[in-house]
Design a protein around this motif. Structure first.
Motif, PDB file in Angstrom:
ATOM      1  N   ASP A  57      -3.006  -3.545  -2.586  1.00 25.39           N
ATOM      2  CA  ASP A  57      -3.843  -2.421  -2.998  1.00 25.39           C
ATOM      3  C   ASP A  57      -3.837  -2.337  -4.521  1.00 25.39           C
ATOM      4  O   ASP A  57      -2.865  -2.735  -5.177  1.00 25.39           O
ATOM      5  N   ASP A 108       0.864  -1.184   0.000  1.00 25.94           N
ATOM      6  CA  ASP A 108       0.000   0.000   0.000  1.00 25.94           C
ATOM      7  C   ASP A 108       0.894   1.225   0.000  1.00 25.94           C
ATOM      8  O   ASP A 108       1.866   1.283   0.759  1.00 25.94           O
ATOM      9  N   ASP A 109       0.569   2.205  -0.843  1.00 22.94           N
ATOM     10  CA  ASP A 109       1.434   3.378  -0.935  1.00 22.94           C
ATOM     11  C   ASP A 109       1.166   4.406   0.154  1.00 22.94           C
ATOM     12  O   ASP A 109       1.911   5.381   0.285  1.00 22.94           O
ATOM     13  N   ASP A 110       0.138   4.214   0.952  1.00 25.04           N
ATOM     14  CA  ASP A 110      -0.162   5.108   2.072  1.00 25.04           C
ATOM     15  C   ASP A 110       0.422   4.484   3.341  1.00 25.04           C
ATOM     16  O   ASP A 110      -0.047   3.448   3.812  1.00 25.04           O
ATOM     17  N   ALA A 157       5.586  -0.068  -1.025  1.00 23.99           N
ATOM     18  CA  ALA A 157       4.777   1.108  -1.347  1.00 23.99           C
ATOM     19  C   ALA A 157       4.586   1.308  -2.845  1.00 23.99           C
ATOM     20  O   ALA A 157       3.964   2.277  -3.265  1.00 23.99           O
ATOM     21  N   SER A 158       5.121   0.404  -3.660  1.00 25.22           N
ATOM     22  CA  SER A 158       4.965   0.510  -5.109  1.00 25.22           C
ATOM     23  C   SER A 158       4.884  -0.887  -5.707  1.00 25.22           C
ATOM     24  O   SER A 158       5.211  -1.889  -5.048  1.00 25.22           O
ATOM     25  N   ASP A 202       8.412  -2.439  -5.938  1.00 27.98           N
ATOM     26  CA  ASP A 202       8.850  -2.903  -4.616  1.00 27.98           C
ATOM     27  C   ASP A 202       8.131  -4.188  -4.226  1.00 27.98           C
ATOM     28  O   ASP A 202       8.715  -5.079  -3.609  1.00 27.98           O
ATOM     29  N   LEU A 250      -1.490   1.993  -6.980  1.00 25.63           N
ATOM     30  CA  LEU A 250      -0.078   2.159  -6.640  1.00 25.63           C
ATOM     31  C   LEU A 250       0.536   3.195  -7.571  1.00 25.63           C
ATOM     32  O   LEU A 250       0.009   3.431  -8.669  1.00 25.63           O
ATOM     33  N   PRO A 251       1.642   3.832  -7.201  1.00 27.02           N
ATOM     34  CA  PRO A 251       2.163   4.959  -7.988  1.00 27.02           C
ATOM     35  C   PRO A 251       2.762   4.597  -9.336  1.00 27.02           C
ATOM     36  O   PRO A 251       2.742   5.416 -10.257  1.00 27.02           O
ATOM     37  N   ASP A 252       3.294   3.393  -9.488  1.00 27.96           N
ATOM     38  CA  ASP A 252       3.993   3.063 -10.735  1.00 27.96           C
ATOM     39  C   ASP A 252       3.233   2.099 -11.636  1.00 27.96           C
ATOM     40  O   ASP A 252       3.425   2.071 -12.850  1.00 27.96           O
TER      41      ASP A 252
END
Length: 228
Positions: free
Chosen positions: A54, A8-10, A34-35, A38, A57-59
């Motif tokens: 989740d 989870d990125d949060d 977080a990504s 990762d 995710l950012p990427d």
């Protein structure tokens, strides 16, 4: 012990989920990511039994992570925990062999029930050699599971954030926390921290008292009832 990787990125949400997992007998958190990149590296490095994944995710999406894991031949078990409610995401999760799909925000009891179902399924499979139809039915019924209805919270009160504040209050012990101290420990704004503390009082889970100093206004301190 069942090793769990939390994706989870949060960081606040990841911390709450880690607290949920750690409180359950038979489970341990082996890592967080977080990504998507990762997460893929962590699965390879840590070999978890279960990934709490989740979608946002950012990427890349969590579903992209799932597809890459399966394409690489990974059989790691996956539970999606996300605010994504669209049918395409749910369908992709099903095709990727996800065991459960838990929609945020959710109640802690719903999470715990799914995790316990998962543990029972693993235990059943560990002792089976050749399965009869009744065994197969029991395993699949356990994998799907049923969740308790979420406990309603007032508008603007997120269950996961409430759990974060509840955890911070419990860690403070009998001395409790002021709203300012809770803000420092959780990263919430002071006003938000006070609102969540007052919600715990309203739910009968915490008490509040006035502490008088040598000068100035008295300080309101909140104490988790189980910590007293």
């Amino acid at each position: 012990m069942i090793g769990v990787l939390i994706v989870d990125d949060d960081f606040m949400v990841a911390r709450v989920h880690a607290g949920f997992v750690t409180a359950l007998d038979g489970f341990e958190v082996v890592g967080t990511a977080a990504s998507g990149a990762d997460a893929l590296a962590a699965v390879d490095r840590l070999a978890p039994d279960l990934v709490l994944l989740d979608v946002y995710l950012p990427d890349m999406t969590g579903l992209d992570v799932l597809r890459r894991l399966r394409a690489a031949g990974s059989s790691v078990d996956v539970m999606v925990i996300s605010a994504a409610r669209d049918v395409d995401s749910i369908r992709s999760a099903l095709h990727g062999g996800v065991l459960h799909y838990l929609v945020k925000p959710f109640d802690r009891r719903a999470f715990e029930e799914r995790m316990r179902h998962y543990a029972r399924v693993r235990a059943d499979l560990d002792v089976l050699d050749q399965a009869a139809q009744a065994d197969v039915d029991r395993v699949f019924a356990g994998a799907r599971g049923t969740a308790a209805a979420p406990v309603a919270t007032p508008k603007g009160i997120a269950p996961e954030t409430l759990e974060l504040v509840r955890t911070a209050l419990g860690e403070a012990g009998a001395d409790g926390l002021s709203a300012s101290e809770c803000s420092e420990r959780t990263g919430l704004a002071r006003v938000s921290a006070r609102r969540y503390l007052e919600q715990l009082v309203a739910q009968g889970e915490a008490d509040v008292r006035q502490r008088y100093g040598s000068a100035g206004r008295p300080e309101r301190r909140f104490t988790l009832r189980s910590a007293r």
